[in-house]
Scaffold this active site. Structure first.
Site, PDB file in Angstrom:
ATOM      1  N   GLU A 170     -10.064  -8.208  -3.566  1.00  0.00           N
ATOM      2  CA  GLU A 170     -10.870  -6.473  -2.884  1.00  0.00           C
ATOM      3  C   GLU A 170     -11.970  -6.483  -1.919  1.00  0.00           C
ATOM      4  OE1 GLU A 170     -11.527  -4.619  -6.354  1.00  0.00           O
ATOM      5  OE2 GLU A 170      -9.322  -5.044  -6.609  1.00  0.00           O
ATOM      6  N   ASN A 211      -6.455 -10.612  -2.845  1.00  0.00           N
ATOM      7  CA  ASN A 211      -5.168 -10.277  -3.204  1.00  0.00           C
ATOM      8  C   ASN A 211      -6.051  -8.466  -3.547  1.00  0.00           C
ATOM      9  OD1 ASN A 211      -3.411  -8.900  -5.879  1.00  0.00           O
ATOM     10  ND2 ASN A 211      -5.136  -8.819  -6.797  1.00  0.00           N
ATOM     11  N   HIS A 247      -1.138  -0.237  -7.626  1.00  0.00           N
ATOM     12  CA  HIS A 247      -1.507   1.055  -9.391  1.00  0.00           C
ATOM     13  C   HIS A 247      -0.992   1.801  -8.179  1.00  0.00           C
ATOM     14  CE1 HIS A 247      -3.841  -2.473 -11.760  1.00  0.00           C
ATOM     15  NE2 HIS A 247      -5.014  -2.283 -10.691  1.00  0.00           N
ATOM     16  N   GLU A 275      -0.774  -6.031  -9.929  1.00  0.00           N
ATOM     17  CA  GLU A 275      -1.006  -5.720 -11.140  1.00  0.00           C
ATOM     18  C   GLU A 275      -0.777  -4.179 -11.231  1.00  0.00           C
ATOM     19  OE1 GLU A 275      -5.059  -5.044 -10.023  1.00  0.00           O
ATOM     20  OE2 GLU A 275      -5.419  -7.537  -9.403  1.00  0.00           O
ATOM     21  N   ASP A 277       0.897  -0.712 -12.169  1.00  0.00           N
ATOM     22  CA  ASP A 277       1.179  -0.086 -12.932  1.00  0.00           C
ATOM     23  C   ASP A 277       1.179   1.676 -12.317  1.00  0.00           C
ATOM     24  OD1 ASP A 277      -1.283   1.085 -12.593  1.00  0.00           O
ATOM     25  OD2 ASP A 277      -2.564   0.053 -14.272  1.00  0.00           O
TER      26      ASP A 277
END
Ligand code: G2I
Length: 478
Positions: A170, A211, A247, A275, A277
């Site tokens: 990030e 990432n 996400h 990651e 979802d």
């Protein structure tokens, strides 16, 4: 769809490709009928095996506390082939005070992974968050040494044991500017190259990643990541891949996701979904779960169709261990498994996108033009919401001749624009659309049916398409 080159076949040789014969065997082994909900997990029907048959991995994030949760570990150890420690490899756990390293929690997760022949993505070495206060309190002149020492110590501890590291996590603000954390403030943007070089020196075998989140579509933040990767590759800095956290919010997979991933792979790096979802407003409903299934299938298909996308990791195993409800009150149900660790529709859709549920992986993508006796019946269902819809279409071959390749053409109502699809390739996005089989569902025996689906935006008209024809012959609708 072309036949993919297999990657990532074995935990011990993560990047060695299988030969063509082994690839065919692996695909054939994986192409089995999925078991009903609740039984998913039997050998040969796992997400892991289906992904690996396509040359991908399917992973999950697990924390130390999860190791005491028997239903969770049963699913994690059988269904997933890659493990990311949720928090245990972050700076605040590993080096809570300067020079004092604590590897117990992360070691336990690596041990679980090894016991279950899972590989490990290390997460994460340099990140503004979960950073102990002593780092933020350092004089700027000492940050570089502290960062290099931290990386060197942690990467050396796991040398040879990890598939990849999220070296920097990030680094960007939403507008594409660098986040002004301790590292940027002390070293400028050069901290990224320094971190990558330090990690490579400590373990030459681990893949090195940057990432971030909200870089899945084309936007200012992904532009910034793209420019950084381009610059680093131009300077010869060791960098193997970019992680897209993914996400997502129900129904909001960016339409530019695939094109964005492809511009990164064109720079010579791999891409990974790190990651995943897909959160929805609570409570879940059958309609929302069906739309979520469409989202997951679309993400899996995107990775499948982007050469250089190495795999997907979901953030958490099931809805009970997801970070979403705690961070986005009122939202949840974001994962593949429900409150009882039973697979949700998104699980089945993901497995089907990976070729599960088919009986023959015949790789014959070319449609047969107007075969004699081709006749068909089409049925389907539209699940609309205010601005979008998910649609599932089932084609039944009512003729007496097996189809070896099919193309279903139909007219979309005005205002509907396809954004993604699964189990078929669709073009164009509006008007008279043709859905063409993929390699694994090309064959349609007499009396047999096959299904595909898509998501679309709409401007008010959510009707089912009209005027279906299969390989040039008109179909009946029911
Ligand atoms: O925030 C979701 C993810 C976004 N990308 C980077 C990931 O590393 C991040 O993971 C989450 C974990 O899932 C959470 O579990 O990172 C959070 C921290 O930014 C984690 O939350 C923290 C809590 O904030 C702490 O209060 C808690 O002590 O988890 C810690 C350990 O349970």
């Amino acid at each position: 769809m072309s036949v993919r080159t297999l990657r990532l076949p074995s935990p011990t040789h993560p990047r060695r490709a299988l030969g063509a014969a082994a690839a065919t065997a692996a695909v054939a082994l994986a192409a089995v009928t999925l078991l009903p909900t609740g039984q998913a997990g039997a050998a040969g029907t796992t997400l892991r095996s289906l992904a690996e048959a396509n040359g991908l991995y399917f992973g999950t994030a697990i924390s130390q506390g999860d190791l005491n949760n028997a239903p969770l570990t049963a699913v994690a150890g059988s269904q997933f082939g890659m493990l990311t420690p949720t928090n245990e490899m972050k700076w605040d756990t590993i080096e809570p005070s300067r020079g004092s390293f604590s590897y117990g929690p992360a070691d336990r997760l690596v041990s679980f992974a090894q016991t279950h022949s899972m590989r490990v993505r290390g997460h994460t070495l340099v990140w503004h968050s979960q950073l102990p206060s002593w780092v933020n309190s350092l004089p700027g002149s000492q940050v570089k040494t502290a960062m290099e020492n931290h990386i060197n110590n942690e990467v050396t501890h796991y040398k040879g044991k990890l598939y990849a590291w999220d070296v920097v996590n990030e680094p960007f603000n939403e507008d594409g500017s660098f986040r002004t954390d301790a590292f940027y403030n002390a070293m400028g943007s050069g901290y990224v190259a320094d971190a990558l070089r330090t990690a490579r020196a400590a373990d030459p075998t681990a893949k090195l990643y940057l990432n971030d989140y909200n870089i899945e579509g084309l936007n200012a933040k992904s532009d910034a990541m793209y420019n950084l990767v381009k610059s680093l590759k131009g300077q010869g800095v060791p960098l193997d891949g970019v992680g897209f956290q993914a996400h997502f919010i129900l129904g909001q997979i960016p339409s530019s996701f695939k094109a964005n991933l492809q511009r990164f792979t064109a720079l010579g790096v791999n891409v990974a979904i790190t990651e995943l979802d897909d959160r929805m407003p609570l409570p879940p409903s059958a309609d929302k779960l069906a739309r979520q299934a469409g989202d997951y299938a679309s993400v899996v298909n995107t990775c499948l169709t982007v050469s250089g996308c190495v795999g997907l990791t979901q953030w958490g195993v099931g809805d009970p261990d997801s970070w979403i409800p705690g961070t986005f009150p009122g939202y949840g149900a974001a994962t593949l498994y429900d409150a009882n660790y039973q697979p949700k529709p998104a699980y089945t859709a993901s497995a089907n996108a990976l070729g599960g549920g088919t009986t023959s992986p015949t790789p014959t993508p070319t449609p047969t033009p107007t075969p004699p006796g081709a006749s068909c019946q089409v049925s389907g269902k539209v699940s609309p919401w205010n601005t979008g819809l998910t649609e599932d279409i089932t084609i039944t071959n009512t003729g007496s001749t097996a189809l070896n390749g099919w193309a279903l053409t139909y007219t979309l109502p005005a205002g509907q624009t396809v954004t993604n699809s699964w189990n078929a390739s669709l073009t164009p996005a509006t008007g008279r659309v043709t859905a063409t089989n993929l390699s694994y569902n090309a064959t349609l025996a007499p009396g047999a049916a096959t299904s595909f689906g898509f998501q679309a935006t709409h401007t008010g008209d959510t009707a089912f398409p009209t005027s279906f024809s299969l390989n040039g012959t008109a179909c009946t609708t029911s």
